[in-house]
Design an enzyme around this catalytic site. Structure first.
Site, PDB file in Angstrom:
ATOM      1  N   CYS A  56       0.822  -1.215   0.000  1.00  0.00           N
ATOM      2  CA  CYS A  56       0.000   0.000   0.000  1.00  0.00           C
ATOM      3  C   CYS A  56       0.857   1.266   0.000  1.00  0.00           C
ATOM      4  O   CYS A  56       0.528   2.254  -0.668  1.00  0.00           O
ATOM      5  CB  CYS A  56      -0.964   0.008   1.178  1.00  0.00           C
ATOM      6  SG  CYS A  56      -0.190  -0.174   2.803  1.00  0.00           S
ATOM      7  N   HIS A 162      -2.352   1.121   7.211  1.00  0.00           N
ATOM      8  CA  HIS A 162      -2.580   1.257   5.771  1.00  0.00           C
ATOM      9  C   HIS A 162      -2.127   2.637   5.304  1.00  0.00           C
ATOM     10  O   HIS A 162      -2.129   3.603   6.077  1.00  0.00           O
ATOM     11  CB  HIS A 162      -4.063   1.068   5.462  1.00  0.00           C
ATOM     12  CG  HIS A 162      -4.373   0.954   4.000  1.00  0.00           C
ATOM     13  ND1 HIS A 162      -3.816  -0.008   3.194  1.00  0.00           N
ATOM     14  CD2 HIS A 162      -5.209   1.687   3.193  1.00  0.00           C
ATOM     15  CE1 HIS A 162      -4.284   0.121   1.969  1.00  0.00           C
ATOM     16  NE2 HIS A 162      -5.124   1.153   1.942  1.00  0.00           N
ATOM     17  N   ASP A 180      -8.371   4.710  -1.790  1.00  0.00           N
ATOM     18  CA  ASP A 180      -7.794   3.481  -1.237  1.00  0.00           C
ATOM     19  C   ASP A 180      -7.116   2.664  -2.335  1.00  0.00           C
ATOM     20  O   ASP A 180      -7.758   2.243  -3.301  1.00  0.00           O
ATOM     21  CB  ASP A 180      -8.898   2.651  -0.582  1.00  0.00           C
ATOM     22  CG  ASP A 180      -8.360   1.619   0.395  1.00  0.00           C
ATOM     23  OD1 ASP A 180      -7.273   1.069   0.132  1.00  0.00           O
ATOM     24  OD2 ASP A 180      -9.021   1.371   1.407  1.00  0.00           O
TER      25      ASP A 180
END
Length: 530
Positions: A56, A162, A180
């Protein structure tokens, strides 16, 4: 029929609002009308899905770098230069990131190495109000973007830590749009800004540090115009590594990272430790009475691999791409390099360095002998070979490239002042390629007193100005231990960046940031001090 694996997750709402829902669309429209979605368009143009479950951070960073149009200077696939997760490996090996993810501090390191301008804040170093101001700033323009590091549990989502970019802001409802990068799991969604701040306030169990956010923008010019330390990963130029006292060899940024894999290369560790830890102690000795002695103390104990640590940058191009003329970009870059070189040679510290190196050559039995290796044609021959390899996409392969001949020319390109151009013919088997090296020149005439033949006409960067730049880049506290107060004040005056011309000041501060970042990376303290 039972099926293995997972297909998406249901986005917990509230607190999040799905971007594609009717409410999400209304938030989007209202934010556009209020001018707080300006950063969205560039980001959405380069929106990507992380290619590994723990990528991520890498996906967020490559997405932002591409949105800012920062040129990686090296090929991704085919002829295309493009940031991809696989190219972001300088501060942490990819295999380790694939297994455990990347920390906040290491992502900051990666952003710096990629050539971005970075401001990083942990939540204990900032406030909700400050965060909101940064979000508004980046949402009302497209010249900066924010990557948030947060814990998913605050939003009732599955998973832990994240990273994702912030794509916009709705002022009326004080909500941020999270793009995201785990698109296989959750879609883009709006979240209350205050709740996002709470999610960033969580502590990363791996580092015992608070999470936070990165404000990333494009520098107004490429960092490191003429000099660079080894930690950079930009592939646009080739680097001439200058061993102390005028012997030279050539390497490229690719070969450095290809062999080392990260900024923890053992030789770099030794040099960084010497400069940051040992030099401040060495100058505390009682016999340090003048600048000459300071330089003697600093340079007499240099680690063996010091020559690989700081380099000057030369630009390489295919001969057929340029001919007798320079493009506006080439001419601009070359002019800036020449101005930096001129400014270095006009400093008071440079004069001391030249005098010191001269005294070693004339007086010291152990002074290194001058070598033909530092002649510009020999340097350029190796640069041309490596340039031909990389330009052909074969860098690091087993193919053998040989530079048959080189010649130095002084051209009046585009009717402007003369430029120094070294041309080489590189042979690989039955094929040959013409390569040009654009060399920054300086009109200053130096005395031939220990500077080596390459410096007698001041035509291109060499050991004395490289060493001057590195001394200027050392932290001011390096010299604090000098006991003679008059000498201490003199050293502070010589190394002060406050009165330097702006180009040289930026060059020196860039080297200083690189040095600081390299040392923190090597000490595994990147997450402790941003």
């Amino acid at each position: 029929m039972a099926m293995a694996g997972l297909y998406k997750r249901v986005l917990p709402s509230p607190p999040a609002v799905d971007f594609a829902s009717s409410d999400g669309k209304q938030l989007f429209i209202e934010a556009i009308q209020n001018g707080t979605m300006e950063g969205f368009y560039k980001l959405i143009s380069y929106f990507q899905t992380q290619s590994e479950p723990a990528y991520c951070g890498l996906a967020s960073l490559s997405m932002v770098l591409n949105a800012l149009a920062i040129d990686p200077g090296r090929k991704w696939k085919g002829p295309w230069r493009w940031f991809d997760e696989s190219m972001l490996d300088c501060c942490e090996p990819l295999e380790k990131v694939k297994e455990k993810g990347i920390s906040f501090g290491k992502l900051v390191c990666l952003a710096h190495c990629a050539g971005a301008k970075v401001q990083a804040f942990r939540t204990n170093q900032s406030s909700l109000d400050d965060f909101r101001k940064f979000v508004v700033r980046c949402s009302t323009s497209d010249d900066c973007h924010i990557i948030s590091s947060y814990h998913r549990a605050t939003f009732k989502q599955t998973g832990t830590g994240h990273f994702s970019p912030i794509g916009g802001y709705h002022a009326g409802r004080d909500m941020a749009l999270i793009l995201d990068v785990a698109r296989f799991k959750y879609p883009p969604h709006w979240v209350p800004l205050r709740l996002l701040w709470e999610a960033m306030e969580s502590v990363d169990e791996a580092t015992r540090q608070c999470r936070g956010f990165l404000l990333i923008s494009r520098p107004h010019r490429d960092p490191g115009l003429l000099y660079t330390l080894v930690l950079t990963t930009c592939f646009r130029f080739y680097l001439v590594k200058l061993h102390l006292f005028w012997t030279a060899d050539v390497c490229s940024r690719y070969s450095l990272w290809g062999s080392a894999g990260s900024c923890k290369h053992e030789s770099w560790v030794k040099v960084a430790k010497y400069l940051m830890d040992d030099v401040p102690n060495l100058v505390k000795t009682d016999d340090v009475k003048d600048v000459h002695k300071v330089l003697s103390v600093v340079f007499s104990s240099l680690p063996s691999h010091f020559g690989e640590f700081i380099k000057w940058i030369a630009e390489v191009r295919r001969r057929e791409d340029g001919g007798q003329n320079l493009s506006l970009e080439e001419n601009g870059r070359l002019s800036l390099k020449e101005e930096v070189l001129k400014q270095v040679q006009e400093t008071g510290l440079f004069k001391h360095v030249v005098a010191f190196l001269s005294s070693l050559t004339l007086c010291c039995r152990n002074a290194p002998t001058l070598s033909d290796e530092n002649n510009l044609p020999d340097i350029a021959a190796t640069v041309c070979c490596q340039g031909a390899e990389l330009l052909s996409g074969a860098f690091g392969s087993s193919e053998r490239y040989c530079c048959q001949e080189t010649c130095i020319r002084r051209l009046r390109a585009n009717g402007d002042k003369p430029i120094t151009l070294v041309s080489g013919t590189v042979v690989n088997g039955s094929s040959e390629q013409g390569v040009d090296v654009l060399v920054p020149s300086c009109p200053n005439k130096l005395n031939c007193c220990g500077s080596g033949p390459s410096n007698c006409n001041g035509i291109y960067p060499a050991g004395n100005d490289v060493l001057t730049a590195l001394l200027l880049a050392l932290p001011p506290e390096t010299w604090r231990g000098i006991k003679d107060e008059k000498l201490l004040n003199e050293m502070y005056s010589l190394v002060s960046t406050e009165n330097l011309p702006i180009l040289l000041q930026e060059e020196v501060l860039h080297l200083r940031r690189q040095l600081h970042l390299l040392k923190k990376c090597q000490e595994n303290k990147v997450d402790e001090d941003l």
